[in-house]
Design an enzyme around this catalytic site. Structure first.
Site, PDB file in Angstrom:
ATOM      1  N   GLY A   9       4.727  -0.245  -5.652  1.00 50.78           N
ATOM      2  CA  GLY A   9       5.488   0.668  -4.210  1.00 50.78           C
ATOM      3  C   GLY A   9       7.121   0.679  -4.835  1.00 50.78           C
TER       4      GLY A   9
ATOM      5  CG  HIS B  52      -2.518   0.847   0.894  1.00 54.09           C
ATOM      6  ND1 HIS B  52      -3.679  -0.160   1.101  1.00 54.09           N
ATOM      7  CD2 HIS B  52      -2.690   2.094   1.311  1.00 54.09           C
ATOM      8  CE1 HIS B  52      -4.380   0.312   0.769  1.00 54.09           C
ATOM      9  NE2 HIS B  52      -4.177   2.112   0.781  1.00 54.09           N
TER      10      HIS B  52
END
Ligand SMILES: Cc1cc2nc3c(=O)[nH]c(=O)nc-3n(C[C@H](O)[C@H](O)[C@H](O)COP(=O)(O)O)c2cc1C
Ligand SMILES: CC(C)CC(=O)C(=O)O
Length: 348
Positions: free
Chosen positions: A273, A241
């Protein structure tokens, strides 16, 4: 703006500092935010030579959809904080680049308006405690023409982002809303509820609800990757995330190889990411990712120059990826394999 870093700087100059912090920030000490990019700094490539790379193809097929390159737009919330046209401006750029955009459940434009741009669209979902409401959202995404669902599983509750707490940022300003959470065109949007009771049975429920492929986003542990496939996932997104949930979670690049091994080719494995350079894309693909997603760089492009800014971000990465592939001796994405990565030295 010659690099994604330049685009970031331009966006930082333009954004309200509180909104900049919302987009840039992560949970806690932001150790995982930093780890994602640092991991790419640690891995080194071992290029091959004399392989005739004059004609190169970057295209990939992903869950039945043709993408012009293995880079897609990860779901990020609240695009209207970055640009008045919000997610529609982002979608126009992804459509022009012929890649997939994953629309956040917390988007500030409707899925119908975004789909009208012609973009290859997937819909991201946080499964809500009200399952009937969740199902209505799935039907709405299907009807709008989304090609896949992305269920985010790293949010049993919301990570604490210290910057937002300090800034007192806890809601959208007046006039902006999560447009896909309204049950009626002029009705109030429902709040997003984090559901700590979710289990694998709920993933199986979503997979059984829709003929669309369901990708599971937020996997880091290889055993969870295996479980996701067992419960019906059509794809895995290795993600933390963007460091916004569990601070201290492993960098996604470090998690990738074990997940790829656990999945054993049954479904595609994506990663997001910290991807900021074409060489980062090469490294992730060489280690087994089918494609990568970018989150913050898209928001920076949007804030810097709307659709043109997002397009610029995607084309910068495309150009860098093309050059990096040639310099690695790869004429197509399928030619990128683990032999190109100096795995033994990357953890020193
Ligand atoms: C501002 C922001 C909002 C995000 N919103 C969502 C979201 O609504 N749903 C979701 O699944 N992930 C969300 N993410 C996580 C991204 O999908 C993605 O995993 C992450 O940004 C990738 O890292 P990167 O920003 O380093 O590219 C968000 C990330 C950011 C930075
Ligand atoms: C604000 C949330 C709804 C979106 C999210 O997942 C995030 O900000 O990381």
């Amino acid at each position: 703006m010659l690099t994604l870093s330049d685009v970031h700087d331009a966006a930082e100059r333009r954004l309200d500092p509180v909104h900049y912090d919302f987009f840039a920030g992560g949970a806690g000490e932001e150790r995982t935010v930093a780890a994602n990019t640092e991991a790419f700094d640690r891995y080194r490539l071992v290029p091959r030579v004399l392989r005739g790379v004059g004609r190169r193809g970057l295209d990939v097929e992903l869950l039945g959809q043709a993408l012009s390159m293995p880079v897609l737009v990860s779901p990020t919330a609240f695009h209207r904080l970055a640009h008045p046209d919000g997610e529609v401006a982002t979608a126009r750029a992804a459509a022009a680049a012929r890649t997939v955009m994953i629309l956040s459940m917390a988007a500030t434009r409707t899925v119908e308006d975004v789909a009208a741009t012609g973009v290859r669209l997937w819909f991201q979902l946080f499964v809500q405690p009200d399952r009937a409401f969740t199902e209505r959202l799935v039907r709405r995404a299907e009807k709008a023409g989304c090609g896949a669902l992305v269920v985010t599983v790293d949010a049993p509750l919301f990570g604490r982002r210290d910057r937002d707490v300090r800034n007192g940022f806890d809601d959208l300003p007046a006039g902006l809303a999560c447009e896909n959470l309204r049950e009626a065109p002029t009705g109030p949007p429902r709040p997003i509820t984090w559901d700590p009771e979710l289990t694998w049975a709920d993933l199986a429920w979503v997979c059984g609800l829709t003929p669309l492929p369901v990708l599971v986003k937020g996997i880091l542990h290889p055993d969870d990757a295996h479980l996701a496939v067992e419960h019906g996932a059509g794809g895995i997104i290795v993600s933390n995330h963007g460091g916004r949930q569990l601070d201290g979670a492993t960098a996604t690049l470090d998690a990738l190889t074990d997940v790829v091994d656990a999945v054993a080719g049954r479904v595609p494995v994506l990663l997001d990411g910290g991807v900021r350079r074409g060489t980062d894309v090469v490294t992730a693909l060489a280690l087994g990712a089918t494609a990568v997603g970018i989150g913050r760089p898209v928001v920076w492009g949007l804030a810097a120059d709307g659709t043109a800014g997002v397009r610029h971000v995607l084309e910068l990465l495309r150009g860098e990826l093309d050059r990096a592939m040639a310099l690695c001796g790869a004429d197509r994405v399928a030619a990128l394999g683990p032999d190109l990565v100096d795995i033994g030295r990357c953890h020193r």
